[in-house]
Every structure is written in C-alpha cells, then in structure tokens.
Design a protein around this motif. Structure first.
Motif, PDB file in Angstrom:
ATOM      1  N   ALA A   1       3.457   3.598  -7.662  1.00 60.40           N
ATOM      2  CA  ALA A   1       2.363   3.602  -8.634  1.00 60.40           C
ATOM      3  C   ALA A   1       1.844   5.017  -8.867  1.00 60.40           C
ATOM      4  O   ALA A   1       1.568   5.413 -10.012  1.00 60.40           O
ATOM      5  CB  ALA A   1       1.236   2.701  -8.149  1.00 60.40           C
ATOM      6  N   ARG A   2       1.715   5.792  -7.794  1.00 61.05           N
ATOM      7  CA  ARG A   2       1.222   7.163  -7.923  1.00 61.05           C
ATOM      8  C   ARG A   2       2.165   8.006  -8.768  1.00 61.05           C
ATOM      9  O   ARG A   2       1.728   8.810  -9.589  1.00 61.05           O
ATOM     10  CB  ARG A   2       1.055   7.778  -6.524  1.00 61.05           C
ATOM     11  CG  ARG A   2       0.562   9.204  -6.519  1.00 61.05           C
ATOM     12  CD  ARG A   2      -0.709   9.377  -7.335  1.00 61.05           C
ATOM     13  NE  ARG A   2      -1.799   8.561  -6.824  1.00 61.05           N
ATOM     14  CZ  ARG A   2      -2.916   8.334  -7.482  1.00 61.05           C
ATOM     15  NH1 ARG A   2      -3.080   8.844  -8.694  1.00 61.05           N
ATOM     16  NH2 ARG A   2      -3.874   7.578  -6.952  1.00 61.05           N
TER      17      ARG A   2
ATOM     18  N   VAL B   1       0.822  -1.213   0.000  1.00 58.90           N
ATOM     19  CA  VAL B   1       0.000   0.000   0.000  1.00 58.90           C
ATOM     20  C   VAL B   1       0.859   1.267   0.000  1.00 58.90           C
ATOM     21  O   VAL B   1       0.561   2.227  -0.740  1.00 58.90           O
ATOM     22  CB  VAL B   1      -0.955  -0.001   1.213  1.00 58.90           C
ATOM     23  CG1 VAL B   1      -1.682   1.332   1.324  1.00 58.90           C
ATOM     24  CG2 VAL B   1      -1.964  -1.138   1.095  1.00 58.90           C
TER      25      VAL B   1
ATOM     26  N   PHE C   1      -0.852   5.899 -11.683  1.00 55.79           N
ATOM     27  CA  PHE C   1      -2.026   5.045 -11.505  1.00 55.79           C
ATOM     28  C   PHE C   1      -2.193   4.701 -10.037  1.00 55.79           C
ATOM     29  O   PHE C   1      -1.282   4.895  -9.229  1.00 55.79           O
ATOM     30  CB  PHE C   1      -1.925   3.766 -12.357  1.00 55.79           C
ATOM     31  CG  PHE C   1      -0.821   2.816 -11.964  1.00 55.79           C
ATOM     32  CD1 PHE C   1      -1.085   1.702 -11.178  1.00 55.79           C
ATOM     33  CD2 PHE C   1       0.485   3.035 -12.394  1.00 55.79           C
ATOM     34  CE1 PHE C   1      -0.073   0.827 -10.827  1.00 55.79           C
ATOM     35  CE2 PHE C   1       1.507   2.158 -12.048  1.00 55.79           C
ATOM     36  CZ  PHE C   1       1.225   1.044 -11.259  1.00 55.79           C
ATOM     37  N   SER C   2      -3.381   4.216  -9.690  1.00 57.15           N
ATOM     38  CA  SER C   2      -3.700   3.910  -8.295  1.00 57.15           C
ATOM     39  C   SER C   2      -3.393   2.456  -7.973  1.00 57.15           C
ATOM     40  O   SER C   2      -3.801   1.550  -8.712  1.00 57.15           O
ATOM     41  CB  SER C   2      -5.184   4.185  -8.036  1.00 57.15           C
ATOM     42  OG  SER C   2      -5.611   3.600  -6.819  1.00 57.15           O
ATOM     43  N   ILE C   3      -2.690   2.216  -6.869  1.00 57.80           N
ATOM     44  CA  ILE C   3      -2.363   0.846  -6.477  1.00 57.80           C
ATOM     45  C   ILE C   3      -3.626   0.071  -6.138  1.00 57.80           C
ATOM     46  O   ILE C   3      -3.712  -1.140  -6.400  1.00 57.80           O
ATOM     47  CB  ILE C   3      -1.381   0.840  -5.273  1.00 57.80           C
ATOM     48  CG1 ILE C   3      -0.888  -0.585  -4.978  1.00 57.80           C
ATOM     49  CG2 ILE C   3      -2.035   1.434  -4.031  1.00 57.80           C
ATOM     50  CD1 ILE C   3      -0.098  -1.219  -6.063  1.00 57.80           C
ATOM     51  N   PHE C   4      -4.645   0.727  -5.591  1.00 60.20           N
ATOM     52  CA  PHE C   4      -5.874   0.035  -5.218  1.00 60.20           C
ATOM     53  C   PHE C   4      -6.657  -0.405  -6.453  1.00 60.20           C
ATOM     54  O   PHE C   4      -7.207  -1.507  -6.493  1.00 60.20           O
ATOM     55  CB  PHE C   4      -6.737   0.926  -4.324  1.00 60.20           C
ATOM     56  CG  PHE C   4      -6.088   1.257  -3.011  1.00 60.20           C
ATOM     57  CD1 PHE C   4      -5.982   0.294  -2.021  1.00 60.20           C
ATOM     58  CD2 PHE C   4      -5.563   2.517  -2.783  1.00 60.20           C
ATOM     59  CE1 PHE C   4      -5.366   0.586  -0.813  1.00 60.20           C
ATOM     60  CE2 PHE C   4      -4.943   2.818  -1.570  1.00 60.20           C
ATOM     61  CZ  PHE C   4      -4.847   1.843  -0.586  1.00 60.20           C
ATOM     62  N   ARG C   5      -6.695   0.440  -7.467  1.00 63.95           N
ATOM     63  CA  ARG C   5      -7.362   0.048  -8.708  1.00 63.95           C
ATOM     64  C   ARG C   5      -6.584  -1.052  -9.412  1.00 63.95           C
ATOM     65  O   ARG C   5      -7.171  -1.935 -10.041  1.00 63.95           O
ATOM     66  CB  ARG C   5      -7.514   1.264  -9.624  1.00 63.95           C
ATOM     67  CG  ARG C   5      -8.507   2.296  -9.086  1.00 63.95           C
ATOM     68  CD  ARG C   5      -8.514   3.551  -9.926  1.00 63.95           C
ATOM     69  NE  ARG C   5      -9.032   3.306 -11.265  1.00 63.95           N
ATOM     70  CZ  ARG C   5      -8.902   4.178 -12.282  1.00 63.95           C
ATOM     71  NH1 ARG C   5      -8.275   5.327 -12.077  1.00 63.95           N
ATOM     72  NH2 ARG C   5      -9.398   3.902 -13.458  1.00 63.95           N
TER      73      ARG C   5
ATOM     74  N   LYS D   1      -6.146   3.444 -18.517  1.00 67.57           N
ATOM     75  CA  LYS D   1      -7.346   4.002 -17.884  1.00 67.57           C
ATOM     76  C   LYS D   1      -8.558   3.114 -18.122  1.00 67.57           C
ATOM     77  O   LYS D   1      -9.320   2.802 -17.193  1.00 67.57           O
ATOM     78  CB  LYS D   1      -7.609   5.409 -18.423  1.00 67.57           C
ATOM     79  CG  LYS D   1      -8.811   6.107 -17.787  1.00 67.57           C
ATOM     80  CD  LYS D   1      -8.995   7.502 -18.350  1.00 67.57           C
ATOM     81  CE  LYS D   1     -10.146   8.229 -17.651  1.00 67.57           C
ATOM     82  NZ  LYS D   1     -11.420   7.505 -17.738  1.00 67.57           N
TER      83      LYS D   1
ATOM     84  N   LEU E   1      -8.206  -0.326 -16.113  1.00 68.65           N
ATOM     85  CA  LEU E   1      -8.378  -0.208 -14.671  1.00 68.65           C
ATOM     86  C   LEU E   1      -9.828   0.079 -14.286  1.00 68.65           C
ATOM     87  O   LEU E   1     -10.221  -0.146 -13.137  1.00 68.65           O
ATOM     88  CB  LEU E   1      -7.466   0.886 -14.111  1.00 68.65           C
ATOM     89  CG  LEU E   1      -5.968   0.580 -14.126  1.00 68.65           C
ATOM     90  CD1 LEU E   1      -5.185   1.743 -13.530  1.00 68.65           C
ATOM     91  CD2 LEU E   1      -5.651  -0.704 -13.365  1.00 68.65           C
ATOM     92  N   ASP E   2     -10.608   0.554 -15.249  1.00 69.36           N
ATOM     93  CA  ASP E   2     -12.026   0.823 -14.987  1.00 69.36           C
ATOM     94  C   ASP E   2     -12.916  -0.360 -15.341  1.00 69.36           C
ATOM     95  O   ASP E   2     -14.128  -0.318 -15.126  1.00 69.36           O
ATOM     96  CB  ASP E   2     -12.500   2.044 -15.792  1.00 69.36           C
ATOM     97  CG  ASP E   2     -11.938   3.342 -15.232  1.00 69.36           C
ATOM     98  OD1 ASP E   2     -11.602   3.353 -14.029  1.00 69.36           O
ATOM     99  OD2 ASP E   2     -11.815   4.315 -15.990  1.00 69.36           O
TER     100      ASP E   2
ATOM    101  N   GLY F   1       2.461   1.733  -3.474  1.00 70.96           N
ATOM    102  CA  GLY F   1       1.452   2.755  -3.721  1.00 70.96           C
ATOM    103  C   GLY F   1       2.071   4.068  -4.158  1.00 70.96           C
ATOM    104  O   GLY F   1       1.576   4.729  -5.086  1.00 70.96           O
TER     105      GLY F   1
END
Length: 439
Positions: free
Chosen positions: A251-252, A244, A256-260, A420, A423-424, A248
């Motif tokens: 990734a940021r 995290v 991009f988001s580590i959670f996604r 994008k 990840l969605d 994380g």
C-alpha cells in the motif's frame, strides 16, 4: 462513463445509528447470549438470522458483477486494456499469494504451535472433506468456469461463471458502438437500482451478525477454543502481520496508508467478522472501491477475480495448519516437502474456489498431495475451523481491497484526489447514493 459519487455530507448521526457501531454491539451481545444461553442460541431461528443475511447479500452478487463488469468494459474502446488489467491482476495475485504461503511456513517453523499437542484425533470426522479434495482436478476447475447455461450461472451465483459471461457480453456490447447505447444505459440504470437495494439490505447487518455469533458460540462453546488457542492465536497473529507488514508495504508503494484503508472499510470488516463470509460484503466493497477512485473496469475485473484467485487468508491457513498437524502428529517435514506444500497449496487454493468449506477442503487436498498420512490429522483442527474461517475471510477481504487499488494505480486508473478525500471521510453503507452518468 458510469461513476459513483458521494452525496453531500449529511448532518452527523448519533453514534448508535452508525452501522459499524451497531454491528460491533451485535457481535458482543451475540457472543454473550451464546455463552450464557447456549440452548437458546442453538435455535434454528437464531442461526437463520446469520444465514438469512448472507443469503440476502449473495442474491445480489451476480447482478452486481454483471452490471459492473459489462458497464466498465462497454464504456471503453480499447480491447487490449481489458486484457492488460486482467494479466496485471493475476500477476499480482500470484506474487502476493506466494508471500502469504511463505509467511505461514515461516511462522509455523519459528513458533511450532503443534509441538507437544496432546489432543484426540478422529479420522472419520474428516472423511467427507478428504473425499471432496481427492475429487478436485485442475481440468474440472477450468471446465467449471464455463456455465452449462447463462441462466444457470446466475441462478447458482457462481462468481467465476458470471464473470466469464459478463466479460464476453461486455466485449460484444463494446463492438456495437452507438447501437449499444440503449443497452448500456439500461445496465447503468440497473446498477443504480441494485446498489439502492444493497443500501436497504445492509441495514440488517447487525441482526445477521448477532445471529451468526450467538449460534457459533452456543454451538461450539468458548471451551472449543481451549486446547487449540495457541493455533488460533498464531493464525490471527500471522494474518495481522501479513496485513500490516506485507499489504502495508504494498500500500505504501502505491501511495496510501494500510491503516487508513482498514478504517475506510471498517463496516465491511465487522460484517465479515460477524458472518464469517467475505462474500457478504462483496457488493459494498466494489462500490466503496469506486468511491476510492478506482475505475469501474478495474473494480469489475479485479475484485470478482480476486475472490477466487487471491485468497491470502486461506493461503496462510493452509501452510500454517499443515505444519501444525505435522508437528502435532510428530511427523517431520523436510525443506523439500515444505517447498512442495507451498507449490501444491498455490494450485489447490484455486481449485476449490466456490466450494462450501473451501478452506478446509483445500487443506485436505494439500495434505493428500504432500503426505497422505497427515490427512486424518485434520480432525485435530476440525472443531475450531469456524473460528479460523473468520480470520481467513477478514484477511481475504483486506487482500482483495488492496489488490484493486494497487492494480488501478499500476494501470493509471486511480484518481488520487478521490483516494485522498475518501480515506479522510466516513461512509455509511446504509446511505449509499449512486449517481450514474453516461458519456
């Protein structure tokens, strides 16, 4: 150029037909069966469910790596680009591995999970691991990368050996120019077929997860977690923090988001949780990373290499377990010795790649190099290593996935639009469709 594209989105499936739901249910049912019916769960056929699924996936790893790496290299014309990607990947691996090792040391010093431990230690139980660790040498590791025969590399499924031959073959095919068009087309088509096989095999993931979890709980029992629950909880907490916070932040920075990202690979994470093997999802991970917008050359070079050189979970385990054992045996390690642990672990984590029980063997090698009197203390954690291996595999998987995206971004080989969109979206590995085009 070979590209992996997603087919038109099918009609939404009922939740009980979604793979990750099936795998999660299988893990829960397997744990209950292992707890309530341990004799039944220890049956060889139950164990074979988990082992069989892992073997099915492992039989596809060598051809997947070969087709992906060869196709990726053969379709580019700049030799320097391949070397540049490899250097960037190795540099990233070393930096992130150092963070993982350091985090394990920091947490062990702060929480001191081994202090006041009252367990029993049987030195003879770890004699085999210690012997294997003492036989590990850097020169042997380097020579082992070179296969005795090409066929032998594929037959044994050794990732590094297959990767070496694939890189050489890809460069050779690159130099053929138009004369190699037929071979490139055949390899592209073969990759299409292999990913189709993976889509079939992965449907058996719930069966494999059930068998592996039922046998594990039935064999070791919930009580195996008892007096060592503190170490297990500390290790899982440290690994979650690493994913995290450290990954994380990385990734940021890459956008991009580590959670996604974790949501995107949730199917693979659950399969690893059930089988305790990150190799069980290597082909699916490579396919998903291409869908995510990473170029084929980057995926083909970074992911297989990362499975040997970017073992973040194993790194955390080695430093944390080393200090746990020292604390449990009332042996104080100076700052200099702890720094030595970090340096030695950085080397031993590479030297044991591909060996069964690598996490435990590298721990033995680290202990033997730093303080040999700590080696018998490995028996303290031997009984729970199976539960620790699951977290090691999960963390290794997350680390390699993020590494591929970051190196692709660093190299300018990341398609932001595909990233994008992917990840969605939700991709079911059982419905993989690979569209292959050549250009």
């Amino acid at each position: 150029m070979m590209s992996v594209t997603q087919a038109a989105a099918p009609q939404r499936k009922p939740f009980y037909k979604i793979l990750y739901v099936q795998v999660l249910a299988a893990i829960v049912v397997g744990a209950i069966v292992g707890w309530l019916f341990p004799d039944f769960a220890k049956n060889d056929w139950i164990k074979a469910m988990g082992d069989g699924f892992v073997k099915l996936i492992k039989m596809l790893i060598a051809p997947v790596i070969f087709c992906t790496v060869v196709s990726g290299i053969a379709h580019i014309s700049e030799v320097k680009k391949v070397g540049r990607v490899a250097v960037k990947a190795l540099l990233y691996f070393e930096v992130i591995s150092t963070f993982a090792l350091a985090l394990g040391l920091i947490v062990a010093n702060l929480l001191r999970p081994g202090a006041g431990f009252q367990g029993q230690s049987n030195a003879s139980a770890v004699a085999g691991y210690a012997k294997q660790a003492s036989e590990m040498k850097s020169v042997d590791f380097v020579l082992h990368i070179i296969p005795d025969t090409v066929v032998g590399a594929f037959a044994q499924g050794d990732i590094l050996q297959v990767l070496l031959f694939s890189i050489l073959f890809g460069f050779a095919l690159m130099t053929l120019g138009e004369r190699g068009h037929t071979i490139r087309g055949f390899i592209d088509d073969a990759a299409h077929a292999i990913f189709g096989v993976i889509a079939i095999v992965v449907k058996a993931a719930p069966i494999g997860a059930f068998g592996a979890m039922a046998y594990t709980i039935g064999r070791y029992g919930p009580q195996a977690l008892g007096n060592l629950a503190g170490l297990i909880a500390t290790f899982y907490l440290t690994s979650i923090t690493f994913v995290v916070v450290v990954l994380g932040i990385v990734a940021r920075v890459a956008g991009f988001s580590i959670f996604r990202f974790l949501k995107y690979i949730k199917d693979e994470l659950l399969i690893v949780l059930g089988t305790s093997s990150s190799e069980s999802v290597l082909p699916q991970l490579m396919e998903k990373l291409e869908r995510l917008g990473c170029s084929k050359p980057v995926v083909g070079l970074v992911v297989p290499t990362g499975y040997s050189f970017n073992l973040d979970g194993t790194n955390i385990y080695m430093t944390l377990a080393t200090l746990f054992i020292a604390q449990a045996m009332n042996i104080d390690l100076s700052f200099g010795e702890q720094l030595t642990i970090l340096i030695v672990a950085m080397l031993t984590s590479k030297g044991a790649s591909g060996i069964t029980g690598a996490g435990f063997i590298t721990l033995a090698g680290t202990l033997a190099a730093v303080r040999p009197e700590l080696v018998p203390g490995m028996a303290i954690v031997l009984g729970i290593d199976k539960f620790m291996s699951e977290c090691r595999a999960l963390t290794n998987l997350c680390g390699n996935g993020v590494a591929c995206v970051v190196v692709a971004w660093w190299e300018g080989e990341l398609d932001r639009e595909k990233l994008k969109v992917a990840l969605d979206s939700n991709i079911d590995p059982t419905e993989v469709e690979v569209a292959v085009t050549t250009g």
